[in-house]
Design a protein around this motif. Structure first.
Motif, PDB file in Angstrom:
ATOM      1  N   PRO A  42       0.826  -1.212   0.000  1.00 48.75           N
ATOM      2  CA  PRO A  42       0.000   0.000   0.000  1.00 48.75           C
ATOM      3  C   PRO A  42       0.861   1.264   0.000  1.00 48.75           C
ATOM      4  CG  PRO A  42       0.068  -0.954   2.193  1.00 48.75           C
ATOM      5  CD  PRO A  42       0.818  -1.898   1.284  1.00 48.75           C
ATOM      6  N   LEU A  43       0.489   2.210  -0.830  1.00 49.72           N
ATOM      7  CA  LEU A  43       1.179   3.498  -0.888  1.00 49.72           C
ATOM      8  C   LEU A  43       0.221   4.586  -0.434  1.00 49.72           C
ATOM      9  CD1 LEU A  43       2.996   3.216  -4.329  1.00 49.72           C
ATOM     10  CD2 LEU A  43       3.997   2.956  -2.059  1.00 49.72           C
ATOM     11  N   PRO A  44       0.694   5.509   0.405  1.00 50.83           N
ATOM     12  CA  PRO A  44      -0.162   6.617   0.821  1.00 50.83           C
ATOM     13  C   PRO A  44      -0.486   7.530  -0.367  1.00 50.83           C
ATOM     14  CG  PRO A  44       1.899   6.554   2.085  1.00 50.83           C
ATOM     15  CD  PRO A  44       1.993   5.518   1.040  1.00 50.83           C
ATOM     16  N   GLU A  45      -1.615   8.191  -0.290  1.00 54.23           N
ATOM     17  CA  GLU A  45      -2.062   9.081  -1.358  1.00 54.23           C
ATOM     18  C   GLU A  45      -1.130  10.270  -1.566  1.00 54.23           C
ATOM     19  OE1 GLU A  45      -4.633   8.818  -3.529  1.00 54.23           O
ATOM     20  OE2 GLU A  45      -4.971   6.808  -2.721  1.00 54.23           O
ATOM     21  N   GLU A  46      -0.419  10.703  -0.514  1.00 53.80           N
ATOM     22  CA  GLU A  46       0.400  11.908  -0.620  1.00 53.80           C
ATOM     23  C   GLU A  46       1.752  11.699  -1.309  1.00 53.80           C
ATOM     24  OE1 GLU A  46       0.860  10.116   3.467  1.00 53.80           O
ATOM     25  OE2 GLU A  46      -0.864  10.826   2.360  1.00 53.80           O
ATOM     26  N   ILE A  47       2.057  10.471  -1.682  1.00 53.00           N
ATOM     27  CA  ILE A  47       3.320  10.205  -2.376  1.00 53.00           C
ATOM     28  C   ILE A  47       3.250  10.781  -3.786  1.00 53.00           C
ATOM     29  CG2 ILE A  47       4.723   8.379  -3.413  1.00 53.00           C
ATOM     30  CD1 ILE A  47       4.364   6.763  -0.962  1.00 53.00           C
ATOM     31  N   GLU A  48       4.312  11.489  -4.163  1.00 48.89           N
ATOM     32  CA  GLU A  48       4.371  12.092  -5.496  1.00 48.89           C
ATOM     33  C   GLU A  48       5.241  11.245  -6.421  1.00 48.89           C
ATOM     34  OE1 GLU A  48       5.495  16.197  -5.461  1.00 48.89           O
ATOM     35  OE2 GLU A  48       4.314  16.585  -3.666  1.00 48.89           O
ATOM     36  N   ILE A  49       4.893  11.262  -7.669  1.00 48.75           N
ATOM     37  CA  ILE A  49       5.667  10.545  -8.690  1.00 48.75           C
ATOM     38  C   ILE A  49       6.928  11.341  -8.989  1.00 48.75           C
ATOM     39  CG2 ILE A  49       5.682   9.743 -11.074  1.00 48.75           C
ATOM     40  CD1 ILE A  49       2.665   9.407 -10.832  1.00 48.75           C
ATOM     41  N   VAL A  50       8.067  10.668  -9.016  1.00 49.08           N
ATOM     42  CA  VAL A  50       9.341  11.318  -9.317  1.00 49.08           C
ATOM     43  C   VAL A  50       9.816  10.797 -10.668  1.00 49.08           C
ATOM     44  CG1 VAL A  50      11.705  11.663  -8.551  1.00 49.08           C
ATOM     45  CG2 VAL A  50       9.876  11.468  -6.872  1.00 49.08           C
ATOM     46  N   PRO A  51      10.035  11.678 -11.650  1.00 47.49           N
ATOM     47  CA  PRO A  51      10.424  11.203 -12.980  1.00 47.49           C
ATOM     48  C   PRO A  51      11.860  10.696 -13.052  1.00 47.49           C
ATOM     49  CG  PRO A  51      10.323  13.585 -12.935  1.00 47.49           C
ATOM     50  CD  PRO A  51       9.831  13.109 -11.598  1.00 47.49           C
ATOM     51  N   ILE A  52      12.736  11.164 -12.160  1.00 46.99           N
ATOM     52  CA  ILE A  52      14.150  10.764 -12.188  1.00 46.99           C
ATOM     53  C   ILE A  52      14.564  10.338 -10.791  1.00 46.99           C
ATOM     54  CG2 ILE A  52      16.520  11.521 -12.604  1.00 46.99           C
ATOM     55  CD1 ILE A  52      15.417  13.557 -14.564  1.00 46.99           C
TER      56      ILE A  52
END
Length: 62
Positions: free
Chosen positions: A49-59
């Motif tokens: 499970p991942l929390p909703e507040e995690i942001e996608i990092v492109p690098i």
């Protein structure tokens, strides 16, 4: 992604044809066993499970 039951023997056969990859008969069962191991590892990762507040990092930068 939904949990799907995949016939790994059929998958290995179809992918070897698609990729034009000759798998010798004496190695075919071990290839299937390795895909079974990979499938179980992937389930652990996909079910984490991942929390909703995690942001996608492109690098990724360590």
């Amino acid at each position: 992604m939904n949990n799907q039951n995949i016939d790994l023997k059929q998958y290995v056969e179809q992918m070897s044809l698609l990729l034009n990859l000759q798998i010798k008969d004496e190695y075919r069962n071990e290839v299937i066993v390795n895909f079974e191991k990979l499938q179980s590892i992937a389930q652990i990762v996909n079910n984490f499970p991942l929390p909703e507040e995690i942001e996608i990092v492109p690098i990724f930068e360590p």
